[in-house]
Design an enzyme around this catalytic site. Structure first.
Site, PDB file in Angstrom:
ATOM      1  N   HIS A  58       0.899  -1.372  -0.016  1.00 33.71           N
ATOM      2  CA  HIS A  58      -0.261   0.066  -0.084  1.00 33.71           C
ATOM      3  C   HIS A  58       0.578   1.346   0.137  1.00 33.71           C
ATOM      4  CE1 HIS A  58       0.844  -0.460   4.375  1.00 33.71           C
ATOM      5  NE2 HIS A  58       0.540   0.472   4.378  1.00 33.71           N
ATOM      6  N   HIS A  92       1.232   3.909   2.032  1.00 31.82           N
ATOM      7  CA  HIS A  92       1.644   4.649   3.212  1.00 31.82           C
ATOM      8  C   HIS A  92       3.181   4.760   3.125  1.00 31.82           C
ATOM      9  CE1 HIS A  92      -1.994   4.472   5.817  1.00 31.82           C
ATOM     10  NE2 HIS A  92      -2.211   5.426   5.106  1.00 31.82           N
ATOM     11  N   ASP A 110       5.812   4.593   5.122  1.00 28.01           N
ATOM     12  CA  ASP A 110       6.741   3.806   5.552  1.00 28.01           C
ATOM     13  C   ASP A 110       6.912   2.498   5.021  1.00 28.01           C
ATOM     14  OD1 ASP A 110       3.977   3.339   6.561  1.00 28.01           O
ATOM     15  OD2 ASP A 110       4.688   2.091   8.217  1.00 28.01           O
ATOM     16  N   HIS A 111       6.054   2.669   3.722  1.00 23.95           N
ATOM     17  CA  HIS A 111       6.375   1.197   2.898  1.00 23.95           C
ATOM     18  C   HIS A 111       6.580   1.571   1.483  1.00 23.95           C
ATOM     19  CE1 HIS A 111       3.801  -1.377   5.647  1.00 23.95           C
ATOM     20  NE2 HIS A 111       3.519  -0.403   6.060  1.00 23.95           N
ATOM     21  N   HIS A 166      -7.673  -1.964   5.467  1.00 27.04           N
ATOM     22  CA  HIS A 166      -7.056  -0.945   6.076  1.00 27.04           C
ATOM     23  C   HIS A 166      -7.539   0.529   5.833  1.00 27.04           C
ATOM     24  CE1 HIS A 166      -3.307   0.733   7.625  1.00 27.04           C
ATOM     25  NE2 HIS A 166      -2.903   1.047   6.722  1.00 27.04           N
ATOM     26  N   ASP A 223      -0.741  -3.732   5.898  1.00 30.56           N
ATOM     27  CA  ASP A 223      -1.216  -3.453   6.841  1.00 30.56           C
ATOM     28  C   ASP A 223      -2.968  -3.739   6.710  1.00 30.56           C
ATOM     29  OD1 ASP A 223       1.228  -2.485   7.289  1.00 30.56           O
ATOM     30  OD2 ASP A 223       0.407  -0.428   7.685  1.00 30.56           O
ATOM     31  N   HIS A 262       5.906  -5.272  11.493  1.00 28.81           N
ATOM     32  CA  HIS A 262       5.200  -3.968  11.518  1.00 28.81           C
ATOM     33  C   HIS A 262       5.093  -3.851  13.204  1.00 28.81           C
ATOM     34  CE1 HIS A 262       2.588  -0.714  10.229  1.00 28.81           C
ATOM     35  NE2 HIS A 262       3.095  -0.460   9.431  1.00 28.81           N
TER      36      HIS A 262
END
Length: 314
Positions: free
Chosen positions: A63, A65, A67-68, A140, A211, A269
């Site tokens: 996805h 976001h 942090d990915h 999510h 997530d 995570h």
């Protein structure tokens, strides 16, 4: 097959955990590495391992976001600077193409290789003679996906001593027997493949989830998996927060593994709220539900032992 965790934290990097990135090393199977997510500083993490960026063949983004994905443009650029010239395929939700191409264009980063970006992440997204990748949408706060990687059954193993005893000479007849064909020798005798081979090993199944809240899609993707990689951002005391932020608790990850009948659960995570001294209790929470459960740390590496049908930590 080996799994190398390059980042196992949630949200922001901490001293103990970098942001999300996981390498599926398929060096024996196809001479390549598949990368799942690419959080900030993933290429820095790679410097502390034996992983070679030029070996990265495919990148799967769960996805969008930060942090990915924040480490992706830098990794792509460095791969080019380091002499990587083989094409790379990037699989990710709608928007990943715009993100990658915009950053490369604005920063005037030139790649010495081609990239192909696939944004259709429903169902079977890749298949060849040895591997199959299936996806499904999870639950999510933005579109987030899980990936089920299935290795197809390995070819039968030739019992070379038995073949020699039956008079089969070196050469193409051995290859035919291994592929399942019966052969006829010069003296007219027929050698059956089944008599000089043993069935090939069953392939592995690895499920890597983005997530997600606890959901049925995660269970189905992890169905009978040898390894299930699942987020565990919260614990049982913060279950309400987990739901509000679109995440799972450690216990919910274990419940997913249990319902999916997955063999081994690896949780990543992890929120920075959890300190090393908290892990004993977290592991207890998981194993009360699914016994074969572990918490992954940055640079943890696991190897699939095909003949023993188990995952071993290196």
């Amino acid at each position: 097959m080996q799994l190398l965790f390059l980042g196992t934290g949630a949200g922001m990097p901490s001293k103990q955990r970098n942001t999300s990135a996981l390498a599926l090393k398929l060096l024996e199977e196809r001479g390549a590495v598949w990368l799942f997510d690419c959080g900030e500083a993933t290429q820095h993490q790679i410097l502390h391992t034996t992983l070679k960026p030029r070996k990265i063949e495919k990148i799967f983004i769960t996805h969008l976001h930060g942090d990915h994905i924040y480490g992706l443009p830098g990794l792509l650029g460095s791969r080019s600077f380091q002499g990587g010239d083989e094409p790379v395929e990037i699989y990710g939700p709608p928007g990943i193409k715009e993100f990658v191409e915009s950053v490369l264009r604005i920063s005037r980063t030139h790649l010495n290789y081609t990239i192909r970006i696939i944004e259709d992440l429903e169902g079977n997204i890749f298949e060849d003679e040895s591997m199959k990748v299936t996806t499904a949408k999870l639950d999510h706060v933005i579109p987030s996906y899980g990936f089920r990687i299935e290795q197809k059954p390995l070819p039968p193993r030739l019992l070379i001593d038995q073949a020699k005893e039956k008079g089969v000479p070196k050469g193409p007849l051995l290859a035919k027997l291994k592929s399942g064909e019966d052969v006829t020798l010069d003296d007219g005798s027929i050698i059956k493949s089944v008599d000089v081979t043993e069935p090939g090993q069953k392939g592995f199944i690895v499920t890597i989830l983005g997530d997600t809240r606890f959901c049925q899609a995660a269970i189905e993707l992890g169905r009978n998996a040898d390894v299930l990689v699942h987020e565990g951002t919260f614990d049982a005391t913060t279950e309400k927060l987990a739901g509000e932020y679109g995440h799972s608790t450690i216990k919910e990850a274990a419940e997913t593994a249990k319902q999916a009948e997955a063999v081994t659960l690896l949780v990543n995570h992890m929120s920075s709220r959890f300190l090393p001294e908290d892990e004993k209790q977290l592991v207890k929470e998981m194993r009360n539900v699914h016994e074969q459960s572990f918490i992954a740390h940055d640079f943890d590496e696991f190897e699939w032992k095909i003949h023993e049908r188990r995952l071993k930590k290196l």
